[in-house]
Design a protein around this motif. Sequence first.
Motif, PDB file in Angstrom:
ATOM      1  N   MET A   1       0.833  -1.201   0.000  1.00  7.37           N
ATOM      2  CA  MET A   1       0.000   0.000   0.000  1.00  7.37           C
ATOM      3  C   MET A   1       0.874   1.259   0.000  1.00  7.37           C
ATOM      4  O   MET A   1       0.564   2.230  -0.684  1.00  7.37           O
ATOM      5  CB  MET A   1      -0.921  -0.013   1.222  1.00  7.37           C
ATOM      6  N   THR A   2       1.936   1.251   0.791  1.00  4.63           N
ATOM      7  CA  THR A   2       2.822   2.414   0.838  1.00  4.63           C
ATOM      8  C   THR A   2       3.458   2.674  -0.513  1.00  4.63           C
ATOM      9  O   THR A   2       3.536   3.827  -0.968  1.00  4.63           O
ATOM     10  CB  THR A   2       3.918   2.197   1.900  1.00  4.63           C
ATOM     11  N   VAL A   3       3.910   1.603  -1.181  1.00  6.45           N
ATOM     12  CA  VAL A   3       4.535   1.750  -2.495  1.00  6.45           C
ATOM     13  C   VAL A   3       3.530   2.326  -3.495  1.00  6.45           C
ATOM     14  O   VAL A   3       3.862   3.243  -4.273  1.00  6.45           O
ATOM     15  CB  VAL A   3       5.068   0.391  -2.993  1.00  6.45           C
ATOM     16  N   LEU A   4       2.313   1.821  -3.471  1.00  2.00           N
ATOM     17  CA  LEU A   4       1.278   2.318  -4.381  1.00  2.00           C
ATOM     18  C   LEU A   4       0.984   3.791  -4.118  1.00  2.00           C
ATOM     19  O   LEU A   4       0.832   4.591  -5.061  1.00  2.00           O
ATOM     20  CB  LEU A   4       0.005   1.483  -4.227  1.00  2.00           C
ATOM     21  N   THR A   5       0.927   4.167  -2.855  1.00  3.57           N
ATOM     22  CA  THR A   5       0.675   5.572  -2.501  1.00  3.57           C
ATOM     23  C   THR A   5       1.787   6.471  -3.018  1.00  3.57           C
ATOM     24  O   THR A   5       1.532   7.552  -3.576  1.00  3.57           O
ATOM     25  CB  THR A   5       0.555   5.721  -0.971  1.00  3.57           C
ATOM     26  N   VAL A   6       3.028   6.041  -2.840  1.00  2.78           N
ATOM     27  CA  VAL A   6       4.171   6.829  -3.327  1.00  2.78           C
ATOM     28  C   VAL A   6       4.117   6.988  -4.841  1.00  2.78           C
ATOM     29  O   VAL A   6       4.361   8.078  -5.385  1.00  2.78           O
ATOM     30  CB  VAL A   6       5.488   6.170  -2.884  1.00  2.78           C
ATOM     31  N   LEU A   7       3.781   5.894  -5.547  1.00  2.78           N
ATOM     32  CA  LEU A   7       3.700   5.957  -7.013  1.00  2.78           C
ATOM     33  C   LEU A   7       2.592   6.909  -7.473  1.00  2.78           C
ATOM     34  O   LEU A   7       2.770   7.664  -8.439  1.00  2.78           O
ATOM     35  CB  LEU A   7       3.466   4.560  -7.583  1.00  2.78           C
ATOM     36  N   ILE A   8       1.467   6.890  -6.786  1.00  4.46           N
ATOM     37  CA  ILE A   8       0.357   7.789  -7.150  1.00  4.46           C
ATOM     38  C   ILE A   8       0.756   9.250  -6.921  1.00  4.46           C
ATOM     39  O   ILE A   8       0.517  10.121  -7.774  1.00  4.46           O
ATOM     40  CB  ILE A   8      -0.910   7.428  -6.352  1.00  4.46           C
ATOM     41  N   ILE A   9       1.378   9.514  -5.771  1.00  2.43           N
ATOM     42  CA  ILE A   9       1.822  10.885  -5.484  1.00  2.43           C
ATOM     43  C   ILE A   9       2.854  11.327  -6.516  1.00  2.43           C
ATOM     44  O   ILE A   9       2.818  12.472  -7.013  1.00  2.43           O
ATOM     45  CB  ILE A   9       2.402  10.971  -4.056  1.00  2.43           C
ATOM     46  N   TRP A  10       3.771  10.440  -6.844  1.00  3.75           N
ATOM     47  CA  TRP A  10       4.787  10.733  -7.857  1.00  3.75           C
ATOM     48  C   TRP A  10       4.131  11.056  -9.204  1.00  3.75           C
ATOM     49  O   TRP A  10       4.486  12.051  -9.861  1.00  3.75           O
ATOM     50  CB  TRP A  10       5.723   9.543  -7.963  1.00  3.75           C
ATOM     51  N   GLU A  11       3.177  10.249  -9.604  1.00  4.18           N
ATOM     52  CA  GLU A  11       2.492  10.453 -10.889  1.00  4.18           C
ATOM     53  C   GLU A  11       1.777  11.791 -10.924  1.00  4.18           C
ATOM     54  O   GLU A  11       1.902  12.568 -11.893  1.00  4.18           O
ATOM     55  CB  GLU A  11       1.509   9.308 -11.127  1.00  4.18           C
ATOM     56  N   VAL A  12       1.024  12.083  -9.879  1.00  6.41           N
ATOM     57  CA  VAL A  12       0.264  13.340  -9.829  1.00  6.41           C
ATOM     58  C   VAL A  12       1.210  14.542  -9.816  1.00  6.41           C
ATOM     59  O   VAL A  12       0.990  15.533 -10.532  1.00  6.41           O
ATOM     60  CB  VAL A  12      -0.650  13.359  -8.579  1.00  6.41           C
ATOM     61  N   ALA A  13       2.277  14.459  -9.021  1.00 13.58           N
ATOM     62  CA  ALA A  13       3.215  15.579  -8.932  1.00 13.58           C
ATOM     63  C   ALA A  13       3.926  15.812 -10.257  1.00 13.58           C
ATOM     64  O   ALA A  13       4.166  16.972 -10.649  1.00 13.58           O
ATOM     65  CB  ALA A  13       4.239  15.304  -7.828  1.00 13.58           C
ATOM     66  N   ALA A  14       4.270  14.729 -10.971  1.00 10.59           N
ATOM     67  CA  ALA A  14       4.947  14.885 -12.259  1.00 10.59           C
ATOM     68  C   ALA A  14       3.999  15.434 -13.322  1.00 10.59           C
ATOM     69  O   ALA A  14       4.369  16.301 -14.119  1.00 10.59           O
ATOM     70  CB  ALA A  14       5.525  13.543 -12.700  1.00 10.59           C
ATOM     71  N   ARG A  15       2.749  14.946 -13.346  1.00 10.51           N
ATOM     72  CA  ARG A  15       1.779  15.394 -14.350  1.00 10.51           C
ATOM     73  C   ARG A  15       1.332  16.830 -14.124  1.00 10.51           C
ATOM     74  O   ARG A  15       1.052  17.564 -15.076  1.00 10.51           O
ATOM     75  CB  ARG A  15       0.551  14.474 -14.330  1.00 10.51           C
ATOM     76  N   SER A  16       1.297  17.249 -12.871  1.00  5.87           N
ATOM     77  CA  SER A  16       0.820  18.602 -12.555  1.00  5.87           C
ATOM     78  C   SER A  16       1.932  19.642 -12.637  1.00  5.87           C
ATOM     79  O   SER A  16       1.660  20.845 -12.531  1.00  5.87           O
ATOM     80  CB  SER A  16       0.210  18.625 -11.150  1.00  5.87           C
ATOM     81  N   GLY A  17       3.161  19.208 -12.791  1.00  6.57           N
ATOM     82  CA  GLY A  17       4.265  20.147 -12.902  1.00  6.57           C
ATOM     83  C   GLY A  17       4.915  20.508 -11.584  1.00  6.57           C
ATOM     84  O   GLY A  17       5.835  21.336 -11.547  1.00  6.57           O
TER      85      GLY A  17
END
Length: 246
Positions: A1-17
């Motif tokens: 769950m922690t890994v998935l959360t980190v990946l989601i945060i990473w994805e959102v932060a990269a896509r949003s700039g």
Amino acid sequence: MTVLTVLIIWEVAARSGILPEVAFPAASAVLVALGGLIFNASFWAAVASTLAAAGVGLLIVTIIAVPLGLAIGRVQFVSKSMTLVIEFLKPIPPVALLPLALLFWGPSPTMKVFLVVMGSLWPLLIQISYGARGVDKTQLDLARSYRFGWTRTVRHILLPTLVPHALVGLRVSASIAIVVAVVAELIGGATGLGQSISLAQNTADLPVMYALIMATGLIGLAVNALFELVGKPLLFWHPSMRVKES
């Protein structure tokens, strides 16, 4: 769950700039690149080169550390004479020896193995010496009184004391061996995962670079899992295993 959360945060932060695109590609792009590496023959050749250097270095470390650790732990003269040498060499980082290794062997497998040995020797050596010191003198005297002989003494007294320490030392040394091998390839230019990471960085292929870094972490997890798997049947009697099971 922690890994998935980190990946989601990473994805959102990269896509949003929020994270600069020039330095942080989206997590999805990295995962796609990681999946592509599975079918890349050069990737597996790099993995094999890194693991070969780490494995050979760890084998040499074992050959050196086991008898020397036993001597340090059981013979007072050896312990006193080796303390200064160990305390002098132990803090030297393997990277500091890289120029010397390159001077002798160049960017070769021998260079990597030398650095792996110099970096991963100490955890196993220290653990073996601690285990040798921890052998109960009363049990050894009892074994001599009952004329156990060398084989039975080693099997029933020395090994039960040494094996837990040896496995801990090997696990730490194995992790260090992989790290040192990758760093030697990254900085020294030898073939392997480190060289692949450097090449991806130089060609600005950031998704592949991050994928290779993630692959290195996954290899570390696999090595740790392997030691867990080996340790269970060897240490089924040990209190630490009973605590884990409960």
